[in-house]
Structure formats: structure tokens, C-alpha cells
Design a protein around this motif. Structure first.
Motif, PDB file in Angstrom:
ATOM      1  N   THR A 108       0.824  -1.207   0.000  1.00 57.18           N
ATOM      2  CA  THR A 108       0.000   0.000   0.000  1.00 57.18           C
ATOM      3  C   THR A 108       0.860   1.260   0.000  1.00 57.18           C
ATOM      4  OG1 THR A 108      -1.709  -1.200   1.212  1.00 57.18           O
ATOM      5  CG2 THR A 108      -1.853   1.195   1.210  1.00 57.18           C
ATOM      6  N   SER A 109       1.924   1.258   0.778  1.00 55.46           N
ATOM      7  CA  SER A 109       2.828   2.408   0.815  1.00 55.46           C
ATOM      8  C   SER A 109       3.466   2.661  -0.547  1.00 55.46           C
ATOM      9  CB  SER A 109       3.931   2.197   1.851  1.00 55.46           C
ATOM     10  OG  SER A 109       3.395   2.162   3.135  1.00 55.46           O
ATOM     11  N   PHE A 110       3.936   1.604  -1.180  1.00 56.33           N
ATOM     12  CA  PHE A 110       4.535   1.764  -2.507  1.00 56.33           C
ATOM     13  C   PHE A 110       3.510   2.259  -3.519  1.00 56.33           C
ATOM     14  CE2 PHE A 110       7.857  -1.482  -1.166  1.00 56.33           C
ATOM     15  CZ  PHE A 110       8.838  -0.518  -0.996  1.00 56.33           C
ATOM     16  N   ALA A 111       2.284   1.765  -3.439  1.00 50.68           N
ATOM     17  CA  ALA A 111       1.230   2.220  -4.349  1.00 50.68           C
ATOM     18  C   ALA A 111       0.944   3.704  -4.143  1.00 50.68           C
ATOM     19  CB  ALA A 111      -0.037   1.401  -4.147  1.00 50.68           C
ATOM     20  N   LEU A 112       0.897   4.142  -2.894  1.00 52.31           N
ATOM     21  CA  LEU A 112       0.651   5.560  -2.619  1.00 52.31           C
ATOM     22  C   LEU A 112       1.802   6.434  -3.104  1.00 52.31           C
ATOM     23  CD1 LEU A 112      -0.955   5.325   0.924  1.00 52.31           C
ATOM     24  CD2 LEU A 112      -2.078   5.999  -1.206  1.00 52.31           C
ATOM     25  N   ILE A 113       3.030   5.957  -2.962  1.00 51.19           N
ATOM     26  CA  ILE A 113       4.183   6.717  -3.454  1.00 51.19           C
ATOM     27  C   ILE A 113       4.105   6.873  -4.973  1.00 51.19           C
ATOM     28  CG2 ILE A 113       6.694   6.604  -3.807  1.00 51.19           C
ATOM     29  CD1 ILE A 113       6.835   5.326  -0.978  1.00 51.19           C
ATOM     30  N   ILE A 114       3.780   5.798  -5.665  1.00 54.48           N
ATOM     31  CA  ILE A 114       3.653   5.845  -7.124  1.00 54.48           C
ATOM     32  C   ILE A 114       2.527   6.792  -7.531  1.00 54.48           C
ATOM     33  CG2 ILE A 114       3.002   4.489  -9.157  1.00 54.48           C
ATOM     34  CD1 ILE A 114       4.507   2.117  -7.791  1.00 54.48           C
ATOM     35  N   MET A 115       1.387   6.717  -6.845  1.00 56.55           N
ATOM     36  CA  MET A 115       0.271   7.600  -7.165  1.00 56.55           C
ATOM     37  C   MET A 115       0.638   9.064  -6.932  1.00 56.55           C
ATOM     38  SD  MET A 115      -2.835   5.321  -5.566  1.00 56.55           S
ATOM     39  CE  MET A 115      -4.005   6.646  -5.594  1.00 56.55           C
ATOM     40  N   LYS A 116       1.365   9.345  -5.863  1.00 62.84           N
ATOM     41  CA  LYS A 116       1.788  10.719  -5.558  1.00 62.84           C
ATOM     42  C   LYS A 116       2.727  11.240  -6.638  1.00 62.84           C
ATOM     43  CE  LYS A 116       2.619  14.241  -2.786  1.00 62.84           C
ATOM     44  NZ  LYS A 116       1.740  15.364  -2.783  1.00 62.84           N
ATOM     45  N   LYS A 117       3.681  10.420  -7.087  1.00 66.82           N
ATOM     46  CA  LYS A 117       4.601  10.845  -8.139  1.00 66.82           C
ATOM     47  C   LYS A 117       3.864  11.139  -9.438  1.00 66.82           C
ATOM     48  CE  LYS A 117       8.801   8.659  -6.476  1.00 66.82           C
ATOM     49  NZ  LYS A 117       9.840   7.656  -6.705  1.00 66.82           N
ATOM     50  N   ARG A 118       2.914  10.273  -9.795  1.00 66.44           N
ATOM     51  CA  ARG A 118       2.147  10.482 -11.024  1.00 66.44           C
ATOM     52  C   ARG A 118       1.304  11.747 -10.935  1.00 66.44           C
ATOM     53  NH1 ARG A 118       0.162   4.340 -12.449  1.00 66.44           N
ATOM     54  NH2 ARG A 118       2.227   3.579 -13.036  1.00 66.44           N
ATOM     55  N   THR A 119       0.709  11.989  -9.780  1.00 70.11           N
ATOM     56  CA  THR A 119      -0.094  13.195  -9.591  1.00 70.11           C
ATOM     57  C   THR A 119       0.781  14.435  -9.712  1.00 70.11           C
ATOM     58  OG1 THR A 119      -1.596  12.008  -8.130  1.00 70.11           O
ATOM     59  CG2 THR A 119      -1.637  14.405  -8.009  1.00 70.11           C
ATOM     60  N   ASN A 120       1.955  14.400  -9.116  1.00 74.53           N
ATOM     61  CA  ASN A 120       2.874  15.546  -9.219  1.00 74.53           C
ATOM     62  C   ASN A 120       3.308  15.781 -10.659  1.00 74.53           C
ATOM     63  OD1 ASN A 120       2.742  16.101  -6.504  1.00 74.53           O
ATOM     64  ND2 ASN A 120       4.621  15.012  -6.001  1.00 74.53           N
TER      65      ASN A 120
END
Length: 69
Positions: free
Chosen positions: A49-61
């Protein structure tokens, strides 16, 4: 904030009862193997879940930077 705290500490409501039931139901070695297995599974799910959130945050940025330029 309160929802996050509830999610983080919700195991307090069920973990002790579950651990007690497992220890009472199974022989000691098997019971602790089950308890540690549950802990390992929860830790792995948290890591994924943490890795998924990190990936989602990078894509959003990245999307925000492209839209801003």
C-alpha cells in the motif's frame, strides 16, 4: 486525522482477542507461527500500500507539473 488514527490503532480492538483465541485453540508453537504469519501478512500489505501511494503521488505531481507548464 481522526479516521487515520482510528485506522492505525484499530487493531487494539481485535488483536488481543484474536491472539488469545489462537493461543487457546492451537498448541503453543503452532499458535505463535499463526500469529507471526498474520503479522507478516499485514506488514506486507502495508508495504504494498505504501509503494502504491508513493507511485500515485509521483504520477499526480507529474500531471500537475505538465498542466502548470
Amino acid at each position: 486525522m481522526s479516521i487515520g488514527s482510528f485506522a492505525a490503532y484499530s487493531s487494539v480492538f481485535w488483536a488481543y482477542a484474536l491472539n488469545g483465541w489462537i493461543i487457546d485453540t492451537y498448541p503453543a508453537i503452532k499458535a505463535y507461527q499463526i500469529i507471526f504469519g498474520i503479522g507478516l501478512i499485514v506488514a506486507i500489505i502495508g508495504m504494498i500500500t505504501s509503494f502504491a501511494l508513493i507511485i500515485m503521488k509521483k504520477r499526480t505531481n507529474e500531471i500537475l507539473v505538465i498542466k502548470h507548464n
